[in-house]
Design an enzyme around this catalytic site. Sequence first.
Site, short mmCIF file in Angstrom:
data_model
loop_
_atom_site.label_atom_id
_atom_site.label_comp_id
_atom_site.label_asym_id
_atom_site.label_seq_id
_atom_site.Cartn_x
_atom_site.Cartn_y
_atom_site.Cartn_z
N LYS A 1 -23.42 -18.11 13.73
CA LYS A 1 -22.46 -18.39 12.59
C LYS A 1 -21.28 -17.54 12.67
CE LYS A 1 -21.93 -19.69 8.21
NZ LYS A 1 -20.85 -18.80 7.59
N GLU B 1 -13.94 -22.19 12.55
CA GLU B 1 -13.61 -22.61 11.13
C GLU B 1 -11.86 -22.32 10.96
OE1 GLU B 1 -14.57 -21.08 6.90
OE2 GLU B 1 -16.26 -22.38 7.82
N SER C 1 -24.21 -21.84 6.53
CA SER C 1 -23.13 -22.78 6.48
C SER C 1 -23.25 -23.68 5.40
CB SER C 1 -22.66 -23.19 7.72
OG SER C 1 -21.42 -23.93 7.64
N HIS D 1 -19.07 -19.96 14.58
CA HIS D 1 -18.90 -20.88 13.61
C HIS D 1 -17.70 -20.73 12.83
CE1 HIS D 1 -19.21 -22.81 9.40
NE2 HIS D 1 -19.41 -23.74 10.30
N ASN D 2 -17.41 -19.40 12.34
CA ASN D 2 -16.60 -19.41 11.17
C ASN D 2 -15.24 -18.92 12.03
OD1 ASN D 2 -18.53 -19.26 9.42
ND2 ASN D 2 -17.98 -17.57 8.09
#
Length: 310
Positions: A175, A182, A125, A178-179
């Site tokens: 990840k 986001e 990231s 996380h996205n």
Amino acid sequence: MKKQIGIIGLGKMGSAAALNLVDHGWEVYGYNRTPAVTKDLETQGVRGVYDLKDFAEKLSAPRVIIILVPADHAVDEMIGGILPHLSPGDYLIDAGNSNFKETIRRGKEIEAGSSGVHFFDVGFSGGPMGARTGGCLMVGGRKAWYDQLTGLFADLALKDGAIFFEGIGAGHFVKMVHNGIEYGMMQALAEGYDVLHRSDYKLNLLDVTNIYNHGSVVESRLTRWLEKAFAENGNDLEAVSGAAGQGGGGAGQVQNRGEAVWTVEVARELGTTAQVIEDSVRARELSRNEPSFQGKIINVLRNQFGGHKA
């Protein structure tokens, strides 16, 4: 271990990571399917290689190779191309945005092939700027292997910006979520700023963002990027597309909805919901046919942190 590494895939992230490691004293060999890209980086300290067999032969054992290409078939293609030229004890790292389930599959296939190659997955990231100056690394694999490469991950990351998670696919799983988060955070900003923009108060959105960035609860990297975007593009973001991009594409492109959708799917599999994330994906899809100020906000943010066309 010698500070020598090979990087397959020299796009925005791969080239930035390569130059970062050159700055940290690494001997970096680079391969890209488009030779002109490799040639350009040779002027900046990267040692260009134009054949995968030659690429492997130039690296000393144990070899350390990072693959930074778009997810899906490109990863399989590059693994299939380099694996026959590797030896037991070599390290192969997928640092792209792969689906963690595909990462698990690839790890099993590599182990079943008795190649003896140690396979890692890294959720990276921070966008191209993070890759260039130090990013946030979520590393999955086996702890014993990770301990051999802590110097590499430390040089690629910000200070204390690399953490290991046990299990092949774990880095890509962290990840992925996380996205997804986001997506939801960006959509909340897009909706809020749309309300501000429509207000009868005729607000200067640069000033609004500036005050949000001085101790407010919503102050964040995203709001700091948004302040920069308003300074560069003006209050109405007139030159920015209102069709929000997704995945690795530019404005209005939906060729890879990627990790936000995967997060929603996994949430269902785990017996829970990810409603905000799911709605944020749908909002981007709707903006393709109905471009909006919300879409403009999404695009300028993607441009700021990922270099995507706005």
